[in-house]
Design a protein around this motif. Structure first.
Motif, mmCIF file in Angstrom:
data_model
loop_
_atom_site.group_PDB
_atom_site.id
_atom_site.type_symbol
_atom_site.label_atom_id
_atom_site.label_comp_id
_atom_site.label_asym_id
_atom_site.label_seq_id
_atom_site.Cartn_x
_atom_site.Cartn_y
_atom_site.Cartn_z
ATOM 1 N N VAL A 165 -2.301 10.337 11.415
ATOM 2 C CA VAL A 165 -1.725 10.370 10.068
ATOM 3 C C VAL A 165 -0.215 10.188 10.136
ATOM 4 C CG1 VAL A 165 -1.453 11.763 7.992
ATOM 5 C CG2 VAL A 165 -3.603 11.827 9.247
ATOM 6 N N SER A 166 0.426 10.882 11.058
ATOM 7 C CA SER A 166 1.877 10.734 11.230
ATOM 8 C C SER A 166 2.240 9.324 11.679
ATOM 9 C CB SER A 166 2.382 11.759 12.245
ATOM 10 O OG SER A 166 2.065 13.072 11.840
ATOM 11 N N ALA A 167 1.407 8.719 12.525
ATOM 12 C CA ALA A 167 1.682 7.357 12.984
ATOM 13 C C ALA A 167 1.596 6.366 11.831
ATOM 14 C CB ALA A 167 0.699 6.975 14.085
ATOM 15 N N ALA A 168 0.630 6.545 10.942
ATOM 16 C CA ALA A 168 0.509 5.644 9.790
ATOM 17 C C ALA A 168 1.681 5.819 8.836
ATOM 18 C CB ALA A 168 -0.809 5.897 9.078
ATOM 19 N N LYS A 169 2.144 7.044 8.649
ATOM 20 C CA LYS A 169 3.262 7.289 7.744
ATOM 21 C C LYS A 169 4.586 6.789 8.307
ATOM 22 C CE LYS A 169 3.478 11.402 6.035
ATOM 23 N NZ LYS A 169 3.455 12.874 5.981
ATOM 24 N N SER A 170 4.703 6.703 9.625
ATOM 25 C CA SER A 170 5.951 6.242 10.250
ATOM 26 C C SER A 170 5.923 4.757 10.595
ATOM 27 C CB SER A 170 6.216 7.054 11.520
ATOM 28 O OG SER A 170 5.152 6.902 12.450
ATOM 29 N N SER A 180 -15.618 19.586 3.721
ATOM 30 C CA SER A 180 -15.452 19.361 5.152
ATOM 31 C C SER A 180 -15.287 17.886 5.472
ATOM 32 C CB SER A 180 -16.663 19.924 5.909
ATOM 33 O OG SER A 180 -17.853 19.284 5.462
ATOM 34 N N GLY A 181 -15.602 17.003 4.521
ATOM 35 C CA GLY A 181 -15.462 15.578 4.755
ATOM 36 C C GLY A 181 -14.041 15.086 4.657
ATOM 37 N N ARG A 182 -13.138 15.900 4.129
ATOM 38 C CA ARG A 182 -11.728 15.530 4.003
ATOM 39 C C ARG A 182 -10.845 16.645 4.557
ATOM 40 N NH1 ARG A 182 -11.508 13.480 -2.278
ATOM 41 N NH2 ARG A 182 -12.973 11.747 -2.120
ATOM 42 N N PRO A 183 -10.771 16.805 5.855
ATOM 43 C CA PRO A 183 -9.894 17.839 6.415
ATOM 44 C C PRO A 183 -8.438 17.567 6.044
ATOM 45 C CG PRO A 183 -10.716 16.393 8.130
ATOM 46 C CD PRO A 183 -11.480 16.055 6.892
ATOM 47 N N LEU A 184 -7.721 18.616 5.650
ATOM 48 C CA LEU A 184 -6.377 18.442 5.111
ATOM 49 C C LEU A 184 -5.384 17.938 6.142
ATOM 50 C CD1 LEU A 184 -6.131 21.623 2.855
ATOM 51 C CD2 LEU A 184 -6.850 19.329 2.243
ATOM 52 N N ASP A 185 -5.615 18.174 7.410
ATOM 53 C CA ASP A 185 -4.651 17.776 8.432
ATOM 54 C C ASP A 185 -4.955 16.415 9.041
ATOM 55 O OD1 ASP A 185 -6.978 18.734 9.499
ATOM 56 O OD2 ASP A 185 -6.036 19.533 11.314
ATOM 57 N N ARG A 186 -6.099 15.791 8.679
ATOM 58 C CA ARG A 186 -6.480 14.520 9.285
ATOM 59 C C ARG A 186 -6.851 13.452 8.265
ATOM 60 N NH1 ARG A 186 -10.979 14.629 11.812
ATOM 61 N NH2 ARG A 186 -11.770 16.715 11.325
ATOM 62 N N THR A 187 -6.534 13.673 6.991
ATOM 63 C CA THR A 187 -6.927 12.743 5.934
ATOM 64 C C THR A 187 -5.691 12.063 5.363
ATOM 65 O OG1 THR A 187 -8.805 14.160 5.376
ATOM 66 C CG2 THR A 187 -8.182 12.489 3.770
ATOM 67 N N LEU A 188 -5.764 10.751 5.217
ATOM 68 C CA LEU A 188 -4.685 9.942 4.651
ATOM 69 C C LEU A 188 -5.142 9.407 3.299
ATOM 70 C CD1 LEU A 188 -1.822 8.816 5.441
ATOM 71 C CD2 LEU A 188 -3.003 6.717 6.099
ATOM 72 N N LEU A 199 0.855 -1.192 0.000
ATOM 73 C CA LEU A 199 0.000 0.000 0.000
ATOM 74 C C LEU A 199 0.891 1.242 0.000
ATOM 75 C CD1 LEU A 199 -2.727 -0.885 2.659
ATOM 76 C CD2 LEU A 199 -2.909 -1.085 0.178
ATOM 77 N N PHE A 200 0.425 2.286 -0.665
ATOM 78 C CA PHE A 200 1.174 3.541 -0.732
ATOM 79 C C PHE A 200 0.303 4.638 -0.119
ATOM 80 C CE2 PHE A 200 2.168 0.877 -4.407
ATOM 81 C CZ PHE A 200 3.530 0.655 -4.206
ATOM 82 N N VAL A 201 0.774 5.202 0.974
ATOM 83 C CA VAL A 201 -0.012 6.184 1.713
ATOM 84 C C VAL A 201 0.704 7.518 1.707
ATOM 85 C CG1 VAL A 201 -0.995 4.398 3.182
ATOM 86 C CG2 VAL A 201 1.044 5.608 3.940
ATOM 87 N N LYS A 202 -0.102 8.571 1.805
ATOM 88 C CA LYS A 202 0.420 9.938 1.794
ATOM 89 C C LYS A 202 -0.621 10.848 2.428
ATOM 90 C CE LYS A 202 2.127 13.454 -1.461
ATOM 91 N NZ LYS A 202 2.329 13.765 -2.894
ATOM 92 N N GLU A 203 -0.149 11.890 3.086
ATOM 93 C CA GLU A 203 -1.085 12.847 3.678
ATOM 94 C C GLU A 203 -1.816 13.592 2.565
ATOM 95 O OE1 GLU A 203 -1.152 16.555 6.906
ATOM 96 O OE2 GLU A 203 0.725 15.528 6.392
ATOM 97 N N VAL A 218 -10.100 9.317 7.056
ATOM 98 C CA VAL A 218 -10.147 10.497 7.917
ATOM 99 C C VAL A 218 -10.042 10.036 9.365
ATOM 100 C CG1 VAL A 218 -11.463 12.531 8.599
ATOM 101 C CG2 VAL A 218 -11.579 11.697 6.236
ATOM 102 N N PHE A 219 -9.024 10.508 10.073
ATOM 103 C CA PHE A 219 -8.819 10.162 11.470
ATOM 104 C C PHE A 219 -9.415 11.239 12.373
ATOM 105 C CE2 PHE A 219 -5.414 7.862 9.306
ATOM 106 C CZ PHE A 219 -5.467 6.613 9.916
ATOM 107 N N GLN A 220 -9.587 10.876 13.630
ATOM 108 C CA GLN A 220 -10.062 11.838 14.616
ATOM 109 C C GLN A 220 -8.967 12.823 15.016
ATOM 110 O OE1 GLN A 220 -13.044 12.281 15.662
ATOM 111 N NE2 GLN A 220 -14.172 10.396 15.233
ATOM 112 N N SER A 221 -7.712 12.397 14.911
ATOM 113 C CA SER A 221 -6.585 13.233 15.312
ATOM 114 C C SER A 221 -5.553 13.267 14.191
ATOM 115 C CB SER A 221 -5.943 12.697 16.597
ATOM 116 O OG SER A 221 -4.776 13.428 16.931
#
Length: 282
Positions: A126-131, A50-58, A37-41, A119-122
């Motif tokens: 997103v950073s945890a998934a990328k790391s 509003s359904g895809r907030p830029l800081d909480r969407t992977l 899988l290839f993930v990116k913020e 979309v995560f709650q926090s």
């Protein structure tokens, strides 16, 4: 003792060109094959949903067909609480406009690899998934959360394709209630716009001053439609009057000839009045 030649796990994320992080996906714990899988913020300037907030969407690429939205939500819940999951056959803007239709009234989803928006709650999730380390795969099918494939999946889909008449009637009634409500709101909005932009006989529109800080009201669709119809009527009258260029020239010549004729008649009337004048002081 000779050093071991076995490669140890790096426990570091694998980042490829484009800013994507590679995550390993394994169908079952005893499966030898792995999927990538290839993930990116998710960062899109034009995205205003509003359904895809830029800081909480992977943003996820290469999601296999056996991973449904529920499966993807379960896989990524280990990085944090997941608010919503959206799977599509190709990237695109969010589908928030319009009513949300039931699965019975939507076209069948294409079978194949998908892209996902998680979309995560926090934002820390997103950073945890990328790391996440590349050598630690995400397991899809477990004893607690089994995933059906093959013949079992076909049987499940065939069984779920049947719907009870009372349930279908309930879905239809709910949709029609929402449709009637939207129609009433649209009619009320158009009525208010028509009252605010009523034109007088000469085509003037009364403009009232709003409260301080209020933004200028944009042109409504009804006002634009009236203006367009007025212009079309003017253009139609002009086309009927002067269909050809020579007709326009002849019309101008006839108008000038009528003015000259009227001028000569007025001169004759003035001369006749002077002759008939009885009072002559000199």
């Amino acid at each position: 003792m000779a050093p071991s030649k076995k490669k140890h796990a790096s426990s570091k994320p694998c980042i490829i060109p484009g800013g994507f992080t590679v995550l390993s996906l394994q169908f079952s714990p005893d499966s030898a094959a792995q999927h990538q899988l290839f993930v990116k913020e998710h960062k899109v300037r034009a995205e205003k949903s509003s359904g895809r907030p830029l800081d909480r969407t992977l943003f996820v690429l290469n999601v296999p067909p056996y991973c449904s939205e529920a499966v993807v939500k379960k896989l990524f819940s280990q990085f944090g609480s997941v608010q919503s999951v959206e799977l599509r056959d190709h990237p695109g803007s969010s589908k928030e406009s319009g009513p949300k239709l039931s699965k019975f009234f939507r076209a069948a989803d294409k079978k194949g690899f998908n892209v996902g928006y998680i979309v995560f709650q926090s934002s820390a999730s997103v950073s945890a998934a990328k790391s996440h380390p590349h050598d630690v795969p995400l397991v899809v099918c477990t004893e607690l959360h089994p995933v059906r494939t093959g013949v079992q999946k076909w049987i499940q889909e065939y069984t779920q394709s049947f719907v009870q008449p009372d349930k279908l009637q309930q879905i239809v009634d709910s949709f029609m209630e929402g449709y009637d409500k939207r129609k009433e709101e649209e009619a009320e909005r158009q009525r208010k716009e028509a009252e605010q932009q009523q034109e007088d006989e000469e085509g003037w529109v009364k403009v009232t001053r709003g409260h301080k800080g209020a933004k200028a009201r944009p042109h409504t669709e009804a006002a634009n439609q009236r203006t367009l119809q007025k212009e079309m009527r003017k253009k139609k009258r002009k086309e009927l009057m002067n269909f050809y260029t020579w007709q326009h020239r002849n019309t101008q010549k006839e108008h000038i000839a009528d003015l000259r004729k009227k001028f000569e008649e007025d001169k004759q009337k003035i001369a006749l009045l002077r002759v008939q004048r009885k009072f002559r002081p000199y």
